[in-house]
Design a protein around this motif. Sequence first.
Motif, PDB file in Angstrom:
ATOM      1  N   PRO A  64       0.814  -1.211   0.000  1.00  0.00           N
ATOM      2  CA  PRO A  64       0.000   0.000   0.000  1.00  0.00           C
ATOM      3  C   PRO A  64       0.851   1.266   0.000  1.00  0.00           C
ATOM      4  N   ARG A  65       0.301   2.311  -0.561  1.00  0.00           N
ATOM      5  CA  ARG A  65       1.014   3.592  -0.621  1.00  0.00           C
ATOM      6  C   ARG A  65       1.425   4.067   0.774  1.00  0.00           C
ATOM      7  N   GLU A  66       0.586   3.826   1.752  1.00  0.00           N
ATOM      8  CA  GLU A  66       0.866   4.260   3.124  1.00  0.00           C
ATOM      9  C   GLU A  66       2.014   3.483   3.765  1.00  0.00           C
ATOM     10  N   TYR A  67       2.539   2.482   3.069  1.00  0.00           N
ATOM     11  CA  TYR A  67       3.647   1.702   3.616  1.00  0.00           C
ATOM     12  C   TYR A  67       4.880   2.572   3.851  1.00  0.00           C
ATOM     13  N   GLY A  68       4.950   3.694   3.181  1.00  0.00           N
ATOM     14  CA  GLY A  68       6.038   4.644   3.420  1.00  0.00           C
ATOM     15  C   GLY A  68       6.088   5.091   4.877  1.00  0.00           C
ATOM     16  N   TYR A  69       4.911   5.229   5.503  1.00  0.00           N
ATOM     17  CA  TYR A  69       4.877   5.568   6.930  1.00  0.00           C
ATOM     18  C   TYR A  69       5.511   4.456   7.763  1.00  0.00           C
ATOM     19  N   ALA A 104       9.991   2.376  10.939  1.00  0.00           N
ATOM     20  CA  ALA A 104      11.028   1.341  11.070  1.00  0.00           C
ATOM     21  C   ALA A 104      12.404   1.994  11.093  1.00  0.00           C
ATOM     22  N   SER A 105      12.601   2.979  10.248  1.00  0.00           N
ATOM     23  CA  SER A 105      13.871   3.712  10.233  1.00  0.00           C
ATOM     24  C   SER A 105      14.099   4.427  11.558  1.00  0.00           C
ATOM     25  N   ALA A 106      13.053   5.020  12.100  1.00  0.00           N
ATOM     26  CA  ALA A 106      13.171   5.711  13.393  1.00  0.00           C
ATOM     27  C   ALA A 106      13.589   4.741  14.492  1.00  0.00           C
ATOM     28  N   THR A 107      13.069   3.501  14.444  1.00  0.00           N
ATOM     29  CA  THR A 107      13.458   2.520  15.464  1.00  0.00           C
ATOM     30  C   THR A 107      14.936   2.175  15.356  1.00  0.00           C
ATOM     31  N   MET A 108      15.465   2.213  14.156  1.00  0.00           N
ATOM     32  CA  MET A 108      16.896   1.921  13.966  1.00  0.00           C
ATOM     33  C   MET A 108      17.758   3.024  14.591  1.00  0.00           C
ATOM     34  N   ILE A 149       6.464  -4.796  12.837  1.00  0.00           N
ATOM     35  CA  ILE A 149       6.068  -3.506  12.248  1.00  0.00           C
ATOM     36  C   ILE A 149       6.034  -3.629  10.731  1.00  0.00           C
ATOM     37  N   LEU A 150       7.081  -4.209  10.165  1.00  0.00           N
ATOM     38  CA  LEU A 150       7.184  -4.305   8.705  1.00  0.00           C
ATOM     39  C   LEU A 150       6.128  -5.241   8.109  1.00  0.00           C
TER      40      LEU A 150
END
Length: 156
Positions: A8-13, A18-22, A89-90
């Motif tokens: 889905p397009r919203e997968y960018g969120y 996920a990046s923030a958790t890293m 999350i992913l």
Amino acid sequence: MSVQLTIPREYGYVLAVASATMFFSMWQGLRVGPFRKAAKIPYPQPYASPEELASEKDPARKQAMYLFNCAQRAHGNFLENYPAVLPAILIAGLGYPRGAAVSGALWTVLRWVYARGYTRKDMTNGKGRLMGSGFWIVQTVLFGMVGKMAWDILMV
């Protein structure tokens, strides 16, 4: 039988969270260093031992050693949970992108509260961590989303 996967397009969120958790993981690791330095605990010793704490006469150093142990434990608890949460999350984001993104962001904020609370000087026995312990609920919600997705795929 096959299942088609549409991202889905919203997968960018989801990817942003996920990046923030890293980055949060890096913060957790770097955060322990100043506590180690204040406690004067040499590498590679992971904690101030109970014997060291019991025999320490200087109250300031004793507190520094205790807070180092708390910082290490907060980081350790994060590392124990992160390998299950990041994939949740992913994966959940494929079916519930907004729910997974919001849950992942809330989990990260609560982990921050947990880590900060655990190292509060005014909270004994690590009780400050309880302020962020709601991450367990959010984590369970993420796992539930993944389970629901599995159910939906199997019942097709």
